[in-house]
Design a protein around this motif. Structure first.
Motif: not given
Ligand code: NAD
Length: 367
Positions: A56-63, A127-130
């Motif tokens: 699971t990756r948590m990321w502040n995507y643009n949209n 686990e993945d990014v963030a």
């Protein structure tokens, strides 16, 4: 199989379902919870070989469309990685949309865990990014379908030694093809990124008598590992001008690009980093034309997923290591197929992954 893109979609179709059909994704779960602010997408690409597994990756995507594209691309990648590694796992991935520093909290993660659980084991997260092992611990409060846990929680712990061993044997298989012997003794190897995987790789290489060059942005670590392994430190601006035999990218992606390919003097590229080719199609062909054997990253670095797979069966590091050793044969086989068919190595790896899925799908179809 070529990755299709948005350009190939008939826009009169539902764009999400159309996106799924482009690369034959099985299922997408969109998760929303206003109370916790959770917005997540779980994509299951293929479950022919087994339950889909991916971090699971948590990321502040643009949209949201960017998040959807990412999770579709990543989940498909997991299908290929597990298939070519000979694992009974399918490909899946999840993304949580938002800034981890701002919105990640226990309630949001537990709500996400409930969504994972609702899939009944068809998707297993990791686990993945963030995301941290503490986050996995929290998700595990709501679902058993979590892997890659720390040892003190009965998990498999740090996968890096298994990943590094896979990189090392893959390098040996590549050496056998290029020099007729798989010995790395006196070979000049540049390891870019001496983190968890890079350090263990350096240790295997120095034990075998390779001449190791190291590069990292962490100066302190560089100095201490140079002394520990008698490795030579090389600055970033000089790195690709070195006269070396093997380049091992173990830091970040896209380092095989127009710029580096115009300088690199090595015969083999084989490392742990994900997505090493800046543009898979362009640089996957260009490496061959430059006379360099490229060991496909998702084949080389499969030790991580191998390690997590063995956690599902009651973890045993010996079994994980012995499976990782098979990356030697897998790499060698891919090189032979690429040579025979006159195709880039990454295409050969994809074909082998697809053939395995197709043949097991036929068995599954037999009553
Ligand atoms: P890590 O974070 O422990 O190490 C990465 C190292 O690269 C760090 O020492 C960092 O300082 C260095 N680095 C970052 N940017 C750099 C740059 N621009 N130039 C030079 N060095 C730089 O990561 P890791 O666990 O060792 O993983 C290494 C790579 O392998 C990552 O790309 C990761 O996605 C991939 N990978 C790791 C595993 C695993 O089991 N750990 C499995 C599969 C793939």
């Amino acid at each position: 199989m070529e990755v299709k893109t948005l350009k190939d979609i008939d826009l009169s179709q539902n764009p999400v379902i159309a996106q799924m059909s482009l690369n034959n994704h099985e299922q997408i779960l969109f998760c929303n919870d206003n109370a916790t602010g959770l917005k997540a997408i779980i994509a299951i690409h293929n479950t022919v070989l087994g339950p889909s597994l991916g971090g699971t990756r948590m990321w502040n995507y643009n949209n949201e469309m960017e998040a959807l594209n990412d999770v579709l691309r990543l989940s498909r990648g997991m299908t290929y990685k597990s298939s070519v590694a000979g694992l009974n796992l399918g490909g899946g991935k999840a993304v949580i949309i938002g800034d981890a520093k701002k919105i990640k909290n226990e309630a949001l993660l537990r709500r996400f865990g409930k969504f994972v659980d609702s899939l009944g084991g068809k998707y297993i997260t990791a686990e993945d990014v963030a995301m941290t092992s503490r986050d996995m611990e929290i998700i595990k409060m709501e679902t058993d379908h979590v892997s890659g846990l720390p040892e003190n929680m009965g998990g498999s712990g740090d996968p890096s030694p298994v990943t590094a061993y896979g990189v090392y044997v893959s390098m040996k298989a590549s050496a056998k093809e290029v020099w007729g012997s798989d010995s790395l003794h006196s070979k000049k190897v540049l390891v870019q990124g001496i983190g968890h995987v890079g350090e263990v790789l350096v240790s295997h290489l120095t034990k075998e008598g390779a001449k190791v060059y190291i590069n990292d942005i962490n100066e302190e670590r560089l100095a201490s590992l140079a002394a520990k392994y008698n490795a030579e430190v090389v600055k970033a601006d000089k790195m690709f001008d070195l006269d070396i035999d093997i380049y091992a990218p173990c830091a970040l992606g896209a380092t095989v690009n127009d710029d580096t390919l115009s300088k690199l003097k090595c015969k083999i590229i084989c490392g742990a980093a994900n997505n090493q080719l800046a543009n898979e199609k362009v640089h996957g062909e260009a490496v061959g034309k430059a006379g360099i054997l490229y060991a496909p990253d998702f084949v080389v670095n499969a030790g991580g997923i191998i390690n997590v797979f063995y956690e599902l069966e009651g973890y045993n590091r010996e079994r994980a290591m012995s499976h990782a050793e098979k990356i030697y044969d897998t790499t060698f086989n891919i090189i032979q197929v690429a040579k025979k068919e006159g195709i880039p190595t990454y295409v050969a790896a994809n074909r082998i992954a697809e053939q395995r899925i197709e043949s097991i799908a036929r068995i599954n179809a037999v009553l």
